[in-house]
Design an enzyme around this catalytic site. Structure first.
Site, PDB file in Angstrom:
ATOM      1  N   SER A 169       0.861  -1.184   0.000  1.00 30.12           N
ATOM      2  CA  SER A 169       0.000   0.000   0.000  1.00 30.12           C
ATOM      3  C   SER A 169       0.897   1.233   0.000  1.00 30.12           C
ATOM      4  O   SER A 169       1.815   1.319  -0.818  1.00 30.12           O
ATOM      5  CB  SER A 169      -0.945  -0.024   1.204  1.00 30.12           C
ATOM      6  OG  SER A 169      -1.872   1.045   1.142  1.00 30.12           O
TER       7      SER A 169
ATOM      8  N   ASP B 136      -4.095  -4.778   6.402  1.00 25.82           N
ATOM      9  CA  ASP B 136      -4.456  -5.652   5.297  1.00 25.82           C
ATOM     10  C   ASP B 136      -3.333  -6.653   5.035  1.00 25.82           C
ATOM     11  O   ASP B 136      -2.165  -6.280   4.958  1.00 25.82           O
ATOM     12  CB  ASP B 136      -4.726  -4.828   4.035  1.00 25.82           C
ATOM     13  CG  ASP B 136      -5.288  -5.666   2.898  1.00 25.82           C
ATOM     14  OD1 ASP B 136      -5.946  -6.686   3.183  1.00 25.82           O
ATOM     15  OD2 ASP B 136      -5.081  -5.296   1.732  1.00 25.82           O
TER      16      ASP B 136
ATOM     17  N   HIS C 269      -2.605  -1.321  -3.366  1.00 26.54           N
ATOM     18  CA  HIS C 269      -3.740  -0.435  -3.155  1.00 26.54           C
ATOM     19  C   HIS C 269      -3.636   0.780  -4.070  1.00 26.54           C
ATOM     20  O   HIS C 269      -2.865   1.702  -3.806  1.00 26.54           O
ATOM     21  CB  HIS C 269      -3.817   0.021  -1.701  1.00 26.54           C
ATOM     22  CG  HIS C 269      -4.054  -1.089  -0.727  1.00 26.54           C
ATOM     23  ND1 HIS C 269      -3.873  -0.949   0.624  1.00 26.54           N
ATOM     24  CD2 HIS C 269      -4.478  -2.356  -0.917  1.00 26.54           C
ATOM     25  CE1 HIS C 269      -4.174  -2.087   1.235  1.00 26.54           C
ATOM     26  NE2 HIS C 269      -4.535  -2.949   0.312  1.00 26.54           N
TER      27      HIS C 269
END
Length: 358
Positions: A177, A300, A204
């Protein structure tokens, strides 16, 4: 504000003065708006506000800062061209790109992130600045520059100690991310063009960014890279990236494996999410799976990592020192789920050698 000739202050830690920010933008209006937003709640100090990259580089010779707010479109040297030098001169300062160029397509944004920018924000046209824009800058800087507790040294050292040679793996799945694109670019450069295993990536990013992101990954990895589509076959030597509007799941086809797309809400709230990729990877590949988690906010990937470990696979996470944000990798490392904690260059070398931590 301290003079540029002052001695470089040490990095702030808990209980010290707020993090210091340098603003680099050729617009006097933008510099004023950004400065007000940065100092509005007393979380940060504006160490300086300059009009171009050359002045910024000179400023950084004498003044230590923790964050840099950088415009991409400036006379002379563009922000994108100056970015690597600013990162080097900043000695670890995190760069937030604030530019109208970020809204003109994914190319400039993804390239900036690959070069080491921590995050990006679209800057409105002159006259379009609003309270929402100021809040957005403040929120991004808070996430990027918030003082975090130091890593569990014992956990990190223990994970590093276990990074020996194992029995190998048949597939690599990478989740990332904020700050992950730069880490990914470093990792991929360590992998030879003839690397035979498939690589899956969940980064992401919004859906509109994915075609350019895939094209850039193909260049960095020196191999074909596709944005995942439903039922796409997983093939040796190829890279597949998750689309921005769906998670990728791995399914067995009897004679191999394929991708199934799923858009159900993930526990992490991310779209795409690393967890479904890891969980399904564990089901299909078991002990022959290698998962990698790079820089990123939140948790995540931590649930999926547990599934990989439970099926005998291995998880390698990026170390805190090289991460823009040690949220995703840190959540796994501090829970004892990391087989190794390494900087991206070492992760890339481990993958290239087809080793796995034991």
């Amino acid at each position: 504000m301290r003079s540029q000739t002052d001695k470089l202050p040490r990095r702030p830690s808990i209980g010290d003065a707020p993090p210091r920010v340098l603003i680099v933008d050729d617009s006097a209006v933008a510099r004023a708006v950004i400065a007000r937003a940065v100092e509005a709640e007393g979380r940060f100090i504006v160490a300086g506000a300059v009009s171009n990259a050359i002045v910024a580089l000179e400023f950084l010779k004498h003044t230590r800062v923790d964050g840099i707010v950088l415009d991409l479109e400036m006379p002379g040297i563009s922000g994108l061209a100056a970015l690597p030098d600013l990162i080097a001169a900043g000695h670890g300062a995190k760069v937030l790109i604030v530019s109208s160029a970020a809204s003109e397509g994914a190319a400039a944004t993804v390239e900036a992130l690959a070069l080491g920018a921590a995050d990006t924000l679209v800057k409105p046209e002159v006259g379009g600045f609003s309270g929402r824009f100021s809040v957005a800058i403040s929120e991004k800087l808070t996430r990027l520059l918030a003082i975090e507790a130091g890593p569990d040294t014992a956990v990190q050292a223990g994970a590093r100690a276990t990074a020996g040679v194992g029995t190998g793996f048949d597939i690599v799945a990478i989740g990332a991310s904020t700050g992950g694109i730069h880490a990914l670019s470093v990792l991929l450069r360590e992998m030879p063009s003839g690397f035979p295993l498939p690589v899956l990536i969940t980064q992401h990013l919004p859906e509109s960014f994915m075609p350019y992101f895939a094209a850039q990954v193909a260049v960095l990895a020196n191999r074909p890279c596709d944005v995942a589509t439903d039922c796409m076959r997983i093939r040796p030597g190829r890279v597949i990236v998750a689309p921005g509007n769906a998670h990728i799941r791995v399914v067995s086809t009897g004679d191999g494996a394929a991708i199934r797309l799923n858009s159900d809400p993930a526990k992490s709230g991310c779209m795409p999410s690393v967890d479904p990729m890891f969980e399904s990877l564990a089901e299909v590949y078991g002990p022959r799976a290698l998962g990698v988690v790079l820089s990123g906010m939140g948790r995540d990937g931590s649930d999926g990592a547990r599934s990989v470990i439970a099926r005998g696979g291995a998880i390698v996470v990026q170390d805190r020192e090289s991460s823009v944000v040690w949220g995703m990798p840190g959540a796994i490392a501090n829970a004892g789920g990391a087989s190794a904690v390494l900087p991206p260059v070492e992760i890339g070398r481990l993958i290239a050698a087809r080793r796995r931590p034991t």
